[in-house]
Design a protein around this motif. Structure first.
Motif, PDB file in Angstrom:
ATOM      1  N   ASP A   1       5.423   6.117   1.038  1.00  0.00           N
ATOM      2  CA  ASP A   1       4.290   6.025   0.109  1.00  0.00           C
ATOM      3  C   ASP A   1       4.041   7.362  -0.585  1.00  0.00           C
ATOM      4  O   ASP A   1       3.801   7.417  -1.800  1.00  0.00           O
TER       5      ASP A   1
ATOM      6  N   ALA B   1      10.845  -2.061   5.742  1.00  0.00           N
ATOM      7  CA  ALA B   1      10.019  -1.726   4.584  1.00  0.00           C
ATOM      8  C   ALA B   1      10.426  -0.417   3.917  1.00  0.00           C
ATOM      9  O   ALA B   1      10.073  -0.182   2.758  1.00  0.00           O
ATOM     10  N   VAL B   2      11.177   0.444   4.643  1.00  0.00           N
ATOM     11  CA  VAL B   2      11.541   1.744   4.072  1.00  0.00           C
ATOM     12  C   VAL B   2      13.039   2.020   4.101  1.00  0.00           C
ATOM     13  O   VAL B   2      13.502   2.966   3.469  1.00  0.00           O
TER      14      VAL B   2
ATOM     15  N   ASP C   1      -0.409   4.218   9.111  1.00  0.00           N
ATOM     16  CA  ASP C   1      -0.557   3.054   8.242  1.00  0.00           C
ATOM     17  C   ASP C   1      -1.880   3.088   7.493  1.00  0.00           C
ATOM     18  O   ASP C   1      -1.952   2.735   6.304  1.00  0.00           O
TER      19      ASP C   1
ATOM     20  N   GLU D   1       6.934   4.830   6.816  1.00  0.00           N
ATOM     21  CA  GLU D   1       6.413   4.152   5.625  1.00  0.00           C
ATOM     22  C   GLU D   1       5.387   5.024   4.895  1.00  0.00           C
ATOM     23  O   GLU D   1       5.323   5.014   3.665  1.00  0.00           O
TER      24      GLU D   1
END
Length: 623
Positions: free
Chosen positions: A228, A298-299, A530, A224
């Motif tokens: 980003d 999420a990815v 994270d 993740e």
């Protein structure tokens, strides 16, 4: 006489040991009071319901009547589920690191009656293997030290407890306060965060994908972070260098996801195993955890995300909509308990066999992670079923684990509600999941509840274990490699609330929570990925996007979803929902219900004129 007290436990892991001849106790003051009364050391054995080597040690040692007799006579034996009690696991792991660098489960810990650790290891076989002593040899050595060198044992235990306490106090000082005062937190710069890519480039396995050698983990928080960095764009840096960083991040992420999706780590039904034992992603460790799969959502690209969502729906979902914790690595085939065999069969053949059992406890934090992953993936891939799954899970946990706006239950199962206190993982990850769901559904009730949970978290209103508190060895949440941190989840939710309310103190609180974690992450990204991702968002100017539309097929919805990047909060609402958000105190939605459709693109709550076409909206987003 057998005095095993796990028969009424809520945890499926503890109940797996209810038939052992060992006189197991649950973690709690009563077990340590018994140890003080009998002046005996405490064996603390930690594992979880789908842990293969935990099963092995149970069969080899804890089912052995001779071992049970030894434990009954000379020890107080305590069994702990690391999923039910992450606070206990974190404290014991911190202490165990003084004795071994190979941490994992089962974790075998010996403490004084004051719960201070004086020796620890992991799996011990029934017979010595190379340099690893047998479990009986370990018990004999521990007992000898307890009886013959008690002063040394007490001194070592006290020193380890002091080190843990000092470390916890330092962490608490670094993250103290709610962000509404004090020194400015030291977030790493954007360049420092991007510099992590150099470490990841060097760690990439250019032959098989992923990072490092064997074993290979999916490491969802790290992926993740790459997402980003890939989405962050080139703002604030020299064009060529920033563009190279974006391309590197996108390439690393894409290659790793492709390697995972095309390897044995991904099962035929779409679910992803916990890790692969070989460098080429082969020979999986076959247990399947909710948190790995939820984090990857999420990815993940479209096909991979849909496969994972199908696995959650078909395997881990309960009738009420909540998700259970995991599926075991072992199953019973032809009367034998075997690891991995069920997964090696074709799907059609599996249907004729009993599947591996489930770890059927519902964990608040892990369900929050699933709600978040499904909501993000559902918006990105325009998949209404994923969003419906997220909504059902959120509603189920709200009904069973939340009372009067507060998380009061960490874990429950078909056998009842656990007495384990809710942790920052439960408060932070569930709040973050609720906010993601609120943003994609437009339902303000989820955001209202999340706001209360964030306020609870920032005020430190979650449970403290009595034994650890008395021992002075509560560590707080430790760095995570596979599971998104509850501290980061809380900070992320606070950041989103700042965007939705205009209350800057939430953003300041978020920065305070993650600043030191993110600084550590610039040198050790795996454990703090994270925090780095959120630090990147906090380093960016806040950008808010509100799409107001009554049309479920409005193309502005997908255009807004595609604009997701660090520092940007995106909400999609109907005019009626917008009014409800404004009435609930979310200032971003004030005076937004007049036009339908319309998009409002704002920078730190300073908004451009409403865009009524996709073209205008995209132009504002790119400006």
């Amino acid at each position: 006489m057998n005095d095993n007290r796990l028969g009424s436990a809520v945890s499926p892991y503890l109940r797996q040991h209810a038939d052992n001849p060992v006189d197991w106790r649950e973690w709690g003051p009563e077990a340590f009071a018994e140890a003080r009364e009998r002046d005996m050391p405490v064996l603390v054995s930690i594992g979880y319901a789908t842990c293969h080597w935990c099963h092995v040690m149970a069969r080899e040692s804890f089912s052995d009547p001779a071992v049970a007799d030894l434990l009954r006579r000379d020890f107080v034996a305590v069994k702990v589920d690391r999923e039910e009690r992450p606070d206990v696991d974190a404290s014991m792991m911190a202490a165990a690191s003084a004795f071994t660098g190979q941490l994992g489960w089962p974790l075998t810990v010996f403490t004084t009656p004051d719960a201070h650790v004086f020796f620890a290891g992991t799996y011990f076989p029934p017979q010595p293997v190379q340099q690893v002593p047998s479990f009986r040899q370990v018990l004999s050595a521990v007992l000898d030290a307890w009886r013959e060198r008690r002063g040394e044992v007490d001194a070592n235990a006290s020193a380890i407890a002091t080190a843990i306490r000092q470390g916890a106090e330092a962490d608490a000082t670094e993250a103290s306060g709610d962000g509404r005062g004090g020194d400015e937190p030291r977030l790493p710069s954007v360049d420092a965060i991007r510099g992590v890519l150099d470490q990841l480039r060097q760690a990439e396995d250019t032959t098989y994908g992923g990072f490092g050698g064997a074993p290979k983990f999916p490491s969802a928080p790290l992926l993740e972070l790459l997402g980003d960095l890939a989405a962050d764009g080139t703002d604030g840096a020299s064009g060529a260098d920033a563009a190279d960083s974006v391309a590197d991040a996108r390439g690393l992420l894409g290659r790793t996801l492709e390697a995972i999706a095309g390897s044995e780590l991904t099962d035929a039904d779409g679910g992803v195993f916990r890790y692969a034992t070989q460098r080429d992603w082969s020979v999986p460790h076959f247990e399947r955890m909710l948190y790995d799969n939820a984090g990857l959502l999420a990815v993940a690209e479209s096909a991979q995300a849909r496969g994972i969502a199908a696995f959650l729906r078909d395997t881990l979902r309960r009738p009420d909509g909540a998700f259970v914790a995991a599926q075991d690595s072992e199953s019973t085939i032809d009367g034998r308990r075997v690891e991995g065999e069920w997964y090696r069969r074709p799907l059609a053949e599996r249907a004729q066999l009993d599947p591996p059992p489930l770890d059927d406890q519902v964990l608040t934090g892990w369900n929050g992670l699933a709600v978040r992953g499904l909501a993000i993936a559902g918006a990105r891939h325009a998949d209404d079923e994923m969003i419906a799954l997220a909504r059902a899970a959120a509603d189920a946990v709200l009904a069973a684990h939340v009372r009067e706006g507060h998380v009061v239950v960490r874990s429950s199962s078909s056998r009842g509600t656990s007495s384990a206190p809710a942790t920052i993982e439960d408060v932070g990850l569930f709040a973050e999941g609720l906010l993601e769901l609120a943003l994609v559904t437009g339902e303000v009730s989820y955001a209202v509840t999340a706001r209360g949970l964030v306020d609870d978290g920032l005020a430190g209103r979650f449970g403290v274990d009595a034994v650890l508190d008395s021992a002075g060895t509560a560590t707080g949440e430790q760095p995570q490699t596979a599971l998104r941190s509850g501290t980061v989840g809380l900070a992320s939710a606070a950041t989103t609330l700042a965007a939705l309310t205009g209350d800057r103190s939430y953003r300041d609180a978020a920065a305070r929570l993650v600043a030191d974690r993110a600084q550590s992450g610039t040198e050790r990204p795996l454990g703090y990925a994270d925090a780095l991702g959120l630090a990147l968002a906090l380093r960016r100017p806040s950008r808010e996007v509100v799409v107001v539309t009554s049309d479920p097929a409005d193309p502005m919805r997908s255009a807004a979803a595609a604009a997701r990047r660090p520092g940007t909060t995106i909400a999609i609402v109907t005019p009626e929902q917008s009014e409800a958000w404004a009435a609930a105190g979310f200032g971003l939605f004030e005076s937004r219900a007049g036009l339908d459709p319309a998009a409002y693109v704002c920078h730190d709550h300073v908004c451009a004129l409403p865009a009524t076409t996709v073209r205008t909206m995209v132009g504002q987003l790119e400006s």
